[in-house]
Structure formats: C-alpha cells, structure tokens
Motif scaffolding. Structure first.
Motif, PDB file in Angstrom:
ATOM      1  N   THR A  83       0.895  -0.955   0.020  1.00 64.70           N
ATOM      2  CA  THR A  83       0.085  -0.262   0.232  1.00 64.70           C
ATOM      3  C   THR A  83       1.045   1.173   0.045  1.00 64.70           C
ATOM      4  OG1 THR A  83      -0.174  -0.295   2.348  1.00 64.70           O
ATOM      5  CG2 THR A  83      -1.982  -1.151   1.289  1.00 64.70           C
ATOM      6  N   GLU A  84       2.062   1.004  -0.069  1.00 58.53           N
ATOM      7  CA  GLU A  84       3.094   2.279   0.156  1.00 58.53           C
ATOM      8  C   GLU A  84       3.863   2.587  -1.449  1.00 58.53           C
ATOM      9  OE1 GLU A  84       4.919   3.163   4.011  1.00 58.53           O
ATOM     10  OE2 GLU A  84       5.297   0.783   3.904  1.00 58.53           O
ATOM     11  N   SER A  85       4.128   3.733  -1.424  1.00 58.14           N
ATOM     12  CA  SER A  85       4.824   4.180  -2.734  1.00 58.14           C
ATOM     13  C   SER A  85       6.027   4.878  -2.416  1.00 58.14           C
ATOM     14  CB  SER A  85       3.900   5.035  -3.455  1.00 58.14           C
ATOM     15  OG  SER A  85       2.865   4.725  -4.005  1.00 58.14           O
ATOM     16  N   PHE A  86       7.308   4.733  -3.047  1.00 52.42           N
ATOM     17  CA  PHE A  86       8.500   5.284  -2.700  1.00 52.42           C
ATOM     18  C   PHE A  86       9.031   5.910  -4.165  1.00 52.42           C
ATOM     19  CE2 PHE A  86       8.102   1.265  -0.096  1.00 52.42           C
ATOM     20  CZ  PHE A  86       8.106   1.787   0.978  1.00 52.42           C
ATOM     21  N   VAL A  87       9.589   6.744  -3.929  1.00 56.13           N
ATOM     22  CA  VAL A  87      10.572   7.523  -4.975  1.00 56.13           C
ATOM     23  C   VAL A  87      11.969   6.725  -5.015  1.00 56.13           C
ATOM     24  CG1 VAL A  87      11.301   9.672  -5.961  1.00 56.13           C
ATOM     25  CG2 VAL A  87       9.166   9.677  -4.450  1.00 56.13           C
ATOM     26  N   VAL A  88      12.004   6.407  -6.093  1.00 54.17           N
ATOM     27  CA  VAL A  88      13.350   5.390  -6.208  1.00 54.17           C
ATOM     28  C   VAL A  88      14.295   5.890  -7.437  1.00 54.17           C
ATOM     29  CG1 VAL A  88      12.556   3.337  -5.152  1.00 54.17           C
ATOM     30  CG2 VAL A  88      12.293   3.535  -7.767  1.00 54.17           C
ATOM     31  N   MET A  89      15.756   5.654  -7.441  1.00 53.29           N
ATOM     32  CA  MET A  89      16.433   5.817  -8.596  1.00 53.29           C
ATOM     33  C   MET A  89      17.273   4.365  -8.786  1.00 53.29           C
ATOM     34  SD  MET A  89      19.387   8.627  -9.123  1.00 53.29           S
ATOM     35  CE  MET A  89      20.424   8.144  -7.626  1.00 53.29           C
ATOM     36  N   ARG A  90      17.503   3.864 -10.221  1.00 52.12           N
ATOM     37  CA  ARG A  90      18.109   2.749 -10.284  1.00 52.12           C
ATOM     38  C   ARG A  90      19.324   3.027 -11.300  1.00 52.12           C
ATOM     39  NH1 ARG A  90      12.555   1.883 -11.333  1.00 52.12           N
ATOM     40  NH2 ARG A  90      11.496   0.935  -9.528  1.00 52.12           N
ATOM     41  N   LEU A  91      20.560   2.591 -10.950  1.00 53.99           N
ATOM     42  CA  LEU A  91      21.643   2.465 -11.627  1.00 53.99           C
ATOM     43  C   LEU A  91      22.577   1.328 -11.832  1.00 53.99           C
ATOM     44  CD1 LEU A  91      22.984   5.519  -9.682  1.00 53.99           C
ATOM     45  CD2 LEU A  91      21.809   5.818 -11.761  1.00 53.99           C
ATOM     46  N   PRO A  92      22.934   1.089 -13.184  1.00 58.12           N
ATOM     47  CA  PRO A  92      23.691   0.147 -13.231  1.00 58.12           C
ATOM     48  C   PRO A  92      25.060   0.207 -12.592  1.00 58.12           C
ATOM     49  CG  PRO A  92      23.840   1.288 -15.324  1.00 58.12           C
ATOM     50  CD  PRO A  92      22.913   1.924 -14.309  1.00 58.12           C
ATOM     51  N   VAL A  93      25.874  -1.055 -12.429  1.00 58.49           N
ATOM     52  CA  VAL A  93      27.145  -0.977 -11.730  1.00 58.49           C
ATOM     53  C   VAL A  93      27.919  -1.591 -12.790  1.00 58.49           C
ATOM     54  CG1 VAL A  93      28.673  -1.806  -9.859  1.00 58.49           C
ATOM     55  CG2 VAL A  93      26.328  -0.915  -9.444  1.00 58.49           C
ATOM     56  N   ARG A  94      29.255  -0.916 -13.006  1.00 58.85           N
ATOM     57  CA  ARG A  94      30.124  -1.676 -14.116  1.00 58.85           C
ATOM     58  C   ARG A  94      31.320  -2.072 -13.446  1.00 58.85           C
ATOM     59  NH1 ARG A  94      27.835  -0.610 -19.405  1.00 58.85           N
ATOM     60  NH2 ARG A  94      25.980   1.081 -19.106  1.00 58.85           N
ATOM     61  N   ASP A  95      32.191  -2.752 -14.198  1.00 59.09           N
ATOM     62  CA  ASP A  95      33.512  -3.144 -13.608  1.00 59.09           C
ATOM     63  C   ASP A  95      34.423  -2.115 -14.283  1.00 59.09           C
ATOM     64  OD1 ASP A  95      33.747  -4.078 -16.132  1.00 59.09           O
ATOM     65  OD2 ASP A  95      33.789  -6.100 -15.399  1.00 59.09           O
ATOM     66  N   ALA A  96      35.653  -2.398 -14.125  1.00 61.39           N
ATOM     67  CA  ALA A  96      36.852  -1.626 -14.753  1.00 61.39           C
ATOM     68  C   ALA A  96      36.699  -1.510 -16.156  1.00 61.39           C
ATOM     69  CB  ALA A  96      38.056  -2.155 -14.167  1.00 61.39           C
ATOM     70  N   SER A  97      36.233  -2.604 -16.810  1.00 58.68           N
ATOM     71  CA  SER A  97      36.315  -2.718 -18.313  1.00 58.68           C
ATOM     72  C   SER A  97      35.036  -2.344 -18.705  1.00 58.68           C
ATOM     73  CB  SER A  97      36.603  -4.234 -18.756  1.00 58.68           C
ATOM     74  OG  SER A  97      35.158  -4.871 -18.127  1.00 58.68           O
ATOM     75  N   GLY A  98      34.110  -1.938 -17.783  1.00 57.83           N
ATOM     76  CA  GLY A  98      32.782  -1.042 -18.541  1.00 57.83           C
ATOM     77  C   GLY A  98      31.731  -2.214 -18.609  1.00 57.83           C
ATOM     78  N   GLU A  99      31.750  -3.305 -18.253  1.00 59.20           N
ATOM     79  CA  GLU A  99      30.786  -4.443 -18.151  1.00 59.20           C
ATOM     80  C   GLU A  99      29.999  -4.320 -17.186  1.00 59.20           C
ATOM     81  OE1 GLU A  99      30.459  -9.282 -18.530  1.00 59.20           O
ATOM     82  OE2 GLU A  99      32.260  -8.224 -18.321  1.00 59.20           O
ATOM     83  N   VAL A 100      28.422  -4.441 -17.399  1.00 56.24           N
ATOM     84  CA  VAL A 100      27.485  -4.459 -16.334  1.00 56.24           C
ATOM     85  C   VAL A 100      27.890  -5.524 -15.354  1.00 56.24           C
ATOM     86  CG1 VAL A 100      25.175  -4.251 -15.655  1.00 56.24           C
ATOM     87  CG2 VAL A 100      26.066  -3.028 -17.866  1.00 56.24           C
ATOM     88  N   ILE A 101      28.037  -5.483 -13.953  1.00 56.54           N
ATOM     89  CA  ILE A 101      28.157  -6.503 -13.155  1.00 56.54           C
ATOM     90  C   ILE A 101      27.153  -6.656 -12.102  1.00 56.54           C
ATOM     91  CG2 ILE A 101      30.619  -6.752 -13.510  1.00 56.54           C
ATOM     92  CD1 ILE A 101      30.924  -5.181 -11.083  1.00 56.54           C
ATOM     93  N   GLY A 102      26.211  -5.662 -12.217  1.00 56.44           N
ATOM     94  CA  GLY A 102      24.951  -5.553 -11.110  1.00 56.44           C
ATOM     95  C   GLY A 102      24.432  -4.174 -11.291  1.00 56.44           C
ATOM     96  N   GLY A 103      23.465  -4.029 -10.148  1.00 54.02           N
ATOM     97  CA  GLY A 103      22.842  -2.483 -10.260  1.00 54.02           C
ATOM     98  C   GLY A 103      22.664  -2.238  -8.722  1.00 54.02           C
ATOM     99  N   VAL A 104      22.155  -1.043  -8.600  1.00 52.37           N
ATOM    100  CA  VAL A 104      21.954  -0.462  -7.439  1.00 52.37           C
ATOM    101  C   VAL A 104      20.632   0.331  -7.426  1.00 52.37           C
ATOM    102  CG1 VAL A 104      23.564   1.706  -7.744  1.00 52.37           C
ATOM    103  CG2 VAL A 104      22.618   1.065  -5.507  1.00 52.37           C
ATOM    104  N   GLY A 105      19.945   0.156  -6.378  1.00 47.25           N
ATOM    105  CA  GLY A 105      18.472   1.033  -6.381  1.00 47.25           C
ATOM    106  C   GLY A 105      18.619   1.858  -5.193  1.00 47.25           C
ATOM    107  N   VAL A 106      18.175   2.916  -5.243  1.00 51.62           N
ATOM    108  CA  VAL A 106      18.146   3.936  -4.178  1.00 51.62           C
ATOM    109  C   VAL A 106      16.762   4.440  -3.847  1.00 51.62           C
ATOM    110  CG1 VAL A 106      19.296   6.122  -3.338  1.00 51.62           C
ATOM    111  CG2 VAL A 106      20.558   4.786  -5.010  1.00 51.62           C
TER     112      VAL A 106
END
Length: 476
Positions: free
Chosen positions: A93-116
């Motif tokens: 029943t709740e709502s949140f304002v969120v932001m979602r970002l990809p996480v990359r390694d040193a080579s630029g490959e996506v290895i995960g993500g973070v949600g705030v």
C-alpha cells in the motif's frame, strides 16, 4: 553456481559498489539495494529492509529481486545497462521515489545494479514537480510568444486607402499571395513595404508557417552570413556551443522577408542566389547541407534596375527575385487617401499612448495635404503622434500641425486629389509644386539650399518656380 562461488561474487559486487559514491547514498538516502547481473539481491541496507518490513535480511540474499519487490525494475537496468533516474515504486500500500543505476567493472561491463530509495513519500516530490511544471509552462509561454512574433502582424485591410493606385497595389498583392513565387516590393522609405509583405504572407497558403523578417541595412556586414545561414557548434571563437539556427531555418515552411535587399554586398548576393537556386543552405563552419522550404519576399527603396545596370547588384539575383513586382506609391501620389490614413493612424496611436480617440478637422487635413511627405506614411505617423502629445482637445486642428510643419500656410493650397479629376501632367505638377514649396519653407526661403535638398540646380529651381506659379516670400 555453488553457494561459495555466489558469496565470493556477491562480495566482489558489493565491494565495487561501496568503493564508489554509493556509500554516501547509503547514509543519505531512505534505503539502498544492490543486485548482481542476474538481478539477484546481493545486499540491502538496514533502512531499506526496515521500510519493506523484512524481519530477516539474510534470508533474502540470493533471491531474484522480483521475489522480494514484485514491482522492481532492477532486472531491466542490469539487462539494458541504462539507468532509471527517477521513478515511483509501489510496495503493498506504500509508494517510494526511487532511482536505479547499473554498476560496471573496470572494463565497463555491467556486473550488477543499485537501487536507491530517495523518498519514502512521493509527496516530497511536490516542490520539485511544481518547479518543473512552472518551468515547462514558462517554456511553453516563451515558445508561444516567439511563434506569435513570427506570425504576420498585418493584413490587406491594414494597407489603408481607396485611391486607384492603392486599390491596384492591393489587387496585385493579393494575386502574389496566391502564388508561391518570389515577390519584389519597390517603394520609397515609409510607404508600407513591410506591411504589404506581412499581408501577402497572411493571405498565402503559408500563413500558418513563420514570417521571419531581416533588415539587411540594420545588420553589420560581418554578421549577415551567420544571420542568414546559421552557425555550426564551435564554428569560431565565441560561437555558441550548441550552434545557432539562421533565418532560413527559422522560416522553414513560411516566408522570409528580406528588407532593403539593395544594401546587400556582392559576396552575400552570390550565396543568397545559390541558396535560392539549390533550395539548400550550409551553416557557417559546417559541411552539412540543410534543405529549405522558404518563400522569399524582398523589398528595397533603391532603384534596383539602376543598381544592376551600374554593377552594384547581381543581375541573376535580380531576375530570381523580380518574378512578381509591386510598386508601392509614395503618399504624395495618393493624397486622396490622406484623410483615411490619418484617421486610422490617429486612432491606433491614441490607443498605444493610452489617449482617448481624436478626430482631425478638415482644415487640418487640408493643411497636411500641402506637405510633400518625403518620409511618406512613416513621417505622417510621426507628425500625428507629436500632435496628439501636444494637444488635449478632442480634435486635432490646423494650428496643432502648424507648430510641427511650419511655413506651409504661405503657399497655395492643394486639395487632396480626387480620382479622375486631373490629368497625369496636372498630378505631376501638383506633386512638384508641393515638394518645392516644402523645400523652400524648410530652407527658410534660401533657394540655393532648397535646390540642393531637391537635387537640382538653382537655375532649374527658378525655372520651376516660374512655370508652376509658386510665389514664396522674398528670399535669397
């Protein structure tokens, strides 16, 4: 993947994330969530699982994020590698304002993500949304005003007059409006050439498009090319970073009015001719060609054919522009329109000045008809505005204009011309008589000075004075 391998991978992702600014997000935000490249939960800070009501945080590690947060879009972020910068996520029943970002390694490959979790209540976005809405409305209003500024301001009804010459000009202009060919408007300064250009556009099939005017005489020669064709980003030192559109681009689908075309330099004439022939332009500092769909209306107070004959204006450009020609008569050649024009101008000026409407007496109009009006309707507008400012009466009288145009009273009166009442020779003599009388009055009787202002010799002036029956006061 074994639990040991998953733990090692989870630790690597977490370490990579926490080594960045996301550590600060963990403290400043309402919650932080990290997933791996398969969108499995790697870590959730205490604020987040408390907001979601999760009693045992360890129990959710390794689970697909959708199993814990059904409406999560974290899988989309790690799959596409594209962030979702601002969103509202519903949980129960709740709502949140969120932001979602990809996480990359040193080579630029996506290895995960973070949600705030930025806010735990979307209502906290109200000030931001309100400001955004305000800015959007301001932008829309600015665009509307800009569009209005690029619309025709006048119609054929604005070109006031019932004289045969006036009617003939308007009829020819209406025919020009129906066509798509270039129009060349010739006439002295102040006769209403730009007004007719507006009217032609307003009555044309392009009326819904922009009307863009360029006064060539008012723009420095060094800036004309960029004004016409635009500037590419970073074309030269000081150029705008995003570049700038030229008048041709701004007039796409509409009409481009080139005022005082006779003042254009030969170099720019060549570039304008190419643009008209090829129907494409090249911005300054660019190799990109832009197709144009623009109708050209040009105007000049110069004798353009003479400019061509003397080599100051390109003949090929003249022929390109001189498809449909309008010759706008000077005010002194249509004095029968003087009463109508004066009344229309007086009403318009009174509104602009916040004054009550004024009439103009017959004696005042008779006095105004003696003046040769070298500045034409523009000069008449100036005289009427000065008279309105100096008078508080409900009607402008002859005395009001005698202060502004002194000396006309001593010369023979010339009534406004009535259609068909005089021959062409008589009309020409009347015009010359008024011009000479006004020149002598302006020179305070000095005939040598009057002759210079008229561009004739003193001997010629004396001959015309005798031939036309002008009897000015004693003078030098």
């Amino acid at each position: 993947m074994s639990s040991e391998n998953f733990s090692a991978e989870a630790q690597r992702i977490r370490q990579r994330t926490m080594d960045t600014l996301l550590a600060a997000f963990s403290e400043l935000s309402e919650g932080l969530l990290i997933v791996d490249r398969q969108a499995r939960i790697v870590w959730m800070n205490e604020k987040y699982h408390r907001r979601l009501g999760i009693a045992d945080p360890a129990s959710i590690v390794g689970l697909p994020v959708e199993a814990v947060i059904p409406n999560s879009l974290m899988r989309s972020v790690v799959t596409s590698g594209k962030p979702i910068m601002l969103d509202i996520m519903e949980f129960g029943t709740e709502s949140f304002v969120v932001m979602r970002l990809p996480v990359r390694d040193a080579s630029g490959e996506v290895i995960g993500g973070v949600g705030v979790m930025i806010f735990d209540d979307p209502r906290q976005l109200v000030p931001l949304v309100s400001r955004f809405q305000s800015l959007r409305l301001e932008l829309a209003d600015t665009r509307r005003k800009l569009d209005e500024a690029r619309r025709a301001k006048y119609t054929f009804s604005s070109f006031v007059g019932v004289s045969p010459t006036c009617i003939a000009v308007k009829d020819k202009a209406r025919r020009a409006a129906r066509a798509g060919s270039p129009v060349l408007i010739l006439g002295e300064t102040g006769t209403g050439k730009e007004l007719l250009a507006h009217a032609i556009h307003a009555a044309s099939p392009r009326a819904a498009g922009p009307f863009v005017a360029v006064n060539i005489a008012a723009i420095p020669e060094t800036l004309l090319e960029s004004e016409f064709f635009g500037v590419a980003p970073g074309a030269y030192t000081g150029a705008e970073r995003k570049g700038r559109s030229g008048k041709f681009e701004l007039a796409q689908g509409g009409t481009l009015f080139l005022d005082e075309i006779g003042d254009m330099s030969p170099a720019l004439q060549a570039k304008l001719l190419r643009a008209l022939q090829e129907k494409e332009i090249e911005p300054v500092g660019s190799n990109r060609l832009i197709a144009i769909d623009v109708r050209i209306i040009a105007a000049t107070s110069r004798q353009l054919q003479k400019e061509v004959d003397e080599g100051r204006f390109r003949a090929d450009l003249f022929y390109r522009l001189n498809v449909m020609t309008l010759d706008v008569p000077p005010l002194r050649e249509r004095l029968e329109d003087l009463p109508l024009i004066s009344e229309a101008l007086a009403d318009s000026l009174a509104r602009q000045l916040g004054e009550h409407p004024r009439g103009i007496s017959a004696a005042a109009l008779e006095y105004l008809a003696r003046h040769p009006w070298p500045g034409n309707v523009r000069e008449l507008s100036n005289v009427l505005e000065r008279a309105l400012l100096m008078s508080d009466a409900d009607r402008l009288e002859r005395a009001d204009f005698e202060q502004i145009l002194p000396g006309l009273a001593q010369f023979p009166s010339t009534e406004p011309i009535q259609p068909g009442a005089r021959t062409l020779d008589q009309l020409q003599q009347d015009t010359e008589r008024r011009a000479i009388a006004a020149a002598i009055a302006a020179a305070r009787g000095n005939k040598a000075q009057a002759a210079r202002s008229l561009g004739i010799s003193r001997a010629s002036l004396y001959e015309k004075i005798a031939a036309l029956g002008i009897a000015p006061p004693d003078s030098v």
